[in-house]
Write a protein that holds these residues in place. Structure first.
Motif, PDB file in Angstrom:
ATOM      1  N   GLY A   3       6.194  20.956 -56.503  1.00 12.08           N
ATOM      2  CA  GLY A   3       6.028  22.372 -56.133  1.00 12.08           C
ATOM      3  C   GLY A   3       6.773  22.801 -54.892  1.00 12.08           C
TER       4      GLY A   3
ATOM      5  N   MET B 219       8.095  26.243 -54.865  1.00 15.08           N
ATOM      6  CA  MET B 219       7.157  27.306 -54.482  1.00 15.08           C
ATOM      7  C   MET B 219       7.123  27.455 -52.954  1.00 15.08           C
ATOM      8  SD  MET B 219       5.123  29.701 -55.372  1.00 15.08           S
ATOM      9  CE  MET B 219       4.819  29.511 -57.132  1.00 15.08           C
TER      10      MET B 219
ATOM     11  N   VAL C 209       1.316  23.249 -52.172  1.00 13.27           N
ATOM     12  CA  VAL C 209       0.543  23.548 -53.382  1.00 13.27           C
ATOM     13  C   VAL C 209      -0.224  22.305 -53.811  1.00 13.27           C
ATOM     14  CG1 VAL C 209       1.936  25.453 -54.281  1.00 13.27           C
ATOM     15  CG2 VAL C 209       2.607  23.108 -54.808  1.00 13.27           C
TER      16      VAL C 209
ATOM     17  N   PRO D  90      -3.531  21.020 -56.745  1.00 12.71           N
ATOM     18  CA  PRO D  90      -4.155  21.439 -58.001  1.00 12.71           C
ATOM     19  C   PRO D  90      -5.574  21.979 -57.831  1.00 12.71           C
ATOM     20  CG  PRO D  90      -4.053  19.052 -57.878  1.00 12.71           C
ATOM     21  CD  PRO D  90      -3.334  19.570 -56.671  1.00 12.71           C
TER      22      PRO D  90
ATOM     23  N   ALA E 246      -5.421  28.944 -58.081  1.00 10.27           N
ATOM     24  CA  ALA E 246      -4.446  29.822 -57.442  1.00 10.27           C
ATOM     25  C   ALA E 246      -5.165  31.007 -56.829  1.00 10.27           C
ATOM     26  CB  ALA E 246      -3.412  30.290 -58.464  1.00 10.27           C
TER      27      ALA E 246
ATOM     28  N   CYS F 139      -2.853  26.443 -56.889  1.00  6.32           N
ATOM     29  CA  CYS F 139      -1.723  26.795 -57.765  1.00  6.32           C
ATOM     30  C   CYS F 139      -2.040  26.680 -59.246  1.00  6.32           C
ATOM     31  CB  CYS F 139      -0.513  25.948 -57.413  1.00  6.32           C
ATOM     32  SG  CYS F 139      -0.668  24.221 -57.878  1.00  6.32           S
TER      33      CYS F 139
ATOM     34  N   ASN G 208       0.111  16.980 -58.666  1.00  2.31           N
ATOM     35  CA  ASN G 208       1.477  16.874 -58.154  1.00  2.31           C
ATOM     36  C   ASN G 208       2.096  15.555 -58.624  1.00  2.31           C
ATOM     37  OD1 ASN G 208      -0.387  18.351 -56.303  1.00  2.31           O
ATOM     38  ND2 ASN G 208       1.531  18.938 -55.342  1.00  2.31           N
TER      39      ASN G 208
ATOM     40  N   PRO H  46       3.112  25.028 -60.613  1.00  2.83           N
ATOM     41  CA  PRO H  46       2.210  26.093 -60.159  1.00  2.83           C
ATOM     42  C   PRO H  46       2.280  27.280 -61.117  1.00  2.83           C
ATOM     43  CG  PRO H  46       3.690  25.390 -58.396  1.00  2.83           C
ATOM     44  CD  PRO H  46       4.197  24.772 -59.658  1.00  2.83           C
TER      45      PRO H  46
ATOM     46  N   THR I 167      -0.124  32.459 -57.070  1.00  4.42           N
ATOM     47  CA  THR I 167       0.268  31.440 -56.086  1.00  4.42           C
ATOM     48  C   THR I 167       1.306  31.978 -55.096  1.00  4.42           C
ATOM     49  OG1 THR I 167      -0.023  29.798 -57.854  1.00  4.42           O
ATOM     50  CG2 THR I 167       1.047  29.049 -55.827  1.00  4.42           C
TER      51      THR I 167
END
Ligand code: ZN
Ligand code: ZN
Length: 416
Positions: free
Chosen positions: A107, A110, A170, A172, A175, A358, A380, A387, A392
């Protein structure tokens, strides 16, 4: 926030393009060039090529505090399996010359997009704050040497010294949510390469051998007792043997075996104890097997711990609550590691690092109700990790701006 609506669709396009064009650590040339161009367009003075592909944008906006915001830029050698219309299909040569698939499976795309968004909003809102904003884009977080590379290339002499640094990652969780915590947030990580030496022989004649496979097997099991028997349950430690290599054939006892060990700790004293215990156990198991050569124990890549400053973090947490209400919270410590802290440590300044949710909130809630978050929500580095673009992105942009303004706005408005 005023202005986000004007830049949102441009940022979303930027993100999708970046996601489709991931680059491994130290190879972020396309990413860095686009970042530098974007920063210049927004009025930043840009230093690029720092430590290879590192970029820093400086927005000097009158007398006042200097604040640093950081994003990492690199992708991973992972084959993306998200099924997204903008999924990566890229391949590249890794540091060893091997061709590997590449994806933004952590991520960092992001993080880059959120920081560019924040950089743009802060630029367009120059009338509302005073000071200097540093937007730092770091290469090679995954290999662990990107921040060090920028520092070795003179980063601290290139830009004004900030009084605080901020970064996000980010993770898990749903979001729209952000979470930080005072004190230890991410563990330190140490990688250790171990070679044990035996004596090779025919598989039919173990009496003629000193079997390094058995030695390695004993070490794998015994190392687990460092966590379960030597450390208090209140001091979390993770010890993983991620690689065991020995031999090529069932009927040949090999000469040696190699183990790759990864250790995660939350304090320097614990870290030293665990590393010493690893050495002790490896040596003792080799002796127990009658090895005639000392084992080799080499420390490899090392990540520092990420320990959030209490004062700065309290200010940021208050700003997050103001910006996000109940969607701002306290994050649990993570057994992941980062090299972010090397930059604030080099400047001798405090920092705050936070988690940015995310995962689509409905998907997450459904998994939570089923009790299947660990199984169904990709983490991740998973090939299925990506994401959800919104909320996010909006949340990450707003979080960076809110954190920067805890410092920059202080002179202007006389508040923390
Ligand atoms: Zn990662
Ligand atoms: Zn990462």
């Amino acid at each position: 926030m005023a202005g986000l609506g004007d830049v949102r669709s441009g940022l979303e396009d930027f993100y999708r393009d970046l996601h489709a064009h991931p680059e491994l650590g130290h190879q972020e040339h396309r990413t860095a060039a686009r970042v530098a161009r974007h920063l210049r367009t927004c009025g930043y003075e840009v230093h690029d090529g720092i430590g290879g592909t590192g970029v820093v944008g400086v927005l000097a906006n009158g007398d006042g505090p200097v604040v640093l915001l950081r994003a990492d830029m690199d992708a991973l050698p992972v084959r993306e399996e998200t099924g997204l219309p903008y999924a990566a299909t890229a391949r590249a040569e890794d540091a060893t010359g091997r061709e590997v698939p590449v994806a933004h499976a952590c991520g960092h795309d992001m993080h880059v997009t959120c920081l560019l968004g924040a950089a743009r909003l802060m630029s367009s809102a120059r009338g509302a704050w005073r000071g200097t904003l540093l937007a730092l884009f770091q290469p090679a977080e995954e290999p662990g040497d990107g921040a060090d590379g920028m520092l070795a290339d003179g980063l601290t002499g290139l830009v004004p010294r900030p009084e605080a640094a901020f970064a996000q990652h980010v993770l898990p969780c749903p979001a729209g949510r952000v979470g930080t915590r005072e004190g230890a947030f991410l563990s330190a990580a140490d990688n250790i390469a171990i070679t044990v030496h035996g004596r090779g022989a025919h598989g039919s004649a173990p009496q003629a051998a000193i079997d390094p496979v058995v030695m390695a097997a004993m070490i794998v099991v015994r190392l687990q007792t460092i966590v379960s028997r030597e450390q208090a349950a209140t001091r979390p430690v993770v010890l993983t043997v991620g690689s065991v290599q020995a031999g090529t054939s069932g009927n040949v006892i090999p000469e040696s075996a190699e183990l790759l060990v990864n250790v995660r700790t939350y304090g320097e004293a614990t870290r030293q104890e665990v590393l010493a215990a690893v050495r002790r156990i490896v040596r003792a198991e080799c002796a127990a097997s009658g090895a005639t050569r000392e084992p080799r124990v080499e420390e490899g890549t090392r990540f520092p711990p990420t320990v959030n400053d209490a004062v700065v973090t309290r200010e940021v947490a208050a700003a997050f609550t103001e910006a996000f209400g109940t969607r701002a919270g306290t994050a649990e410590p993570q057994s992941a590691s980062e090299d972010f802290s090397r930059v604030p440590d080099a400047f001798g300044i405090p920092y705050t690092y936070w988690a940015l949710g995310c995962v689509d909130p409905d998907t997450y809630e459904a998994a939570r109700r089923r009790g299947s978050v660990a199984r169904d929500i990709p983490v991740n580095h998973s090939p299925r990790f990506a994401p959800v673009l919104q909320p996010t992105l909006d949340t990450g942009v707003r979080a960076l701006v809110a954190a920067a303004l805890t410092r920059l706005a202080r002179l202007e408005h006389g508040r923390a």
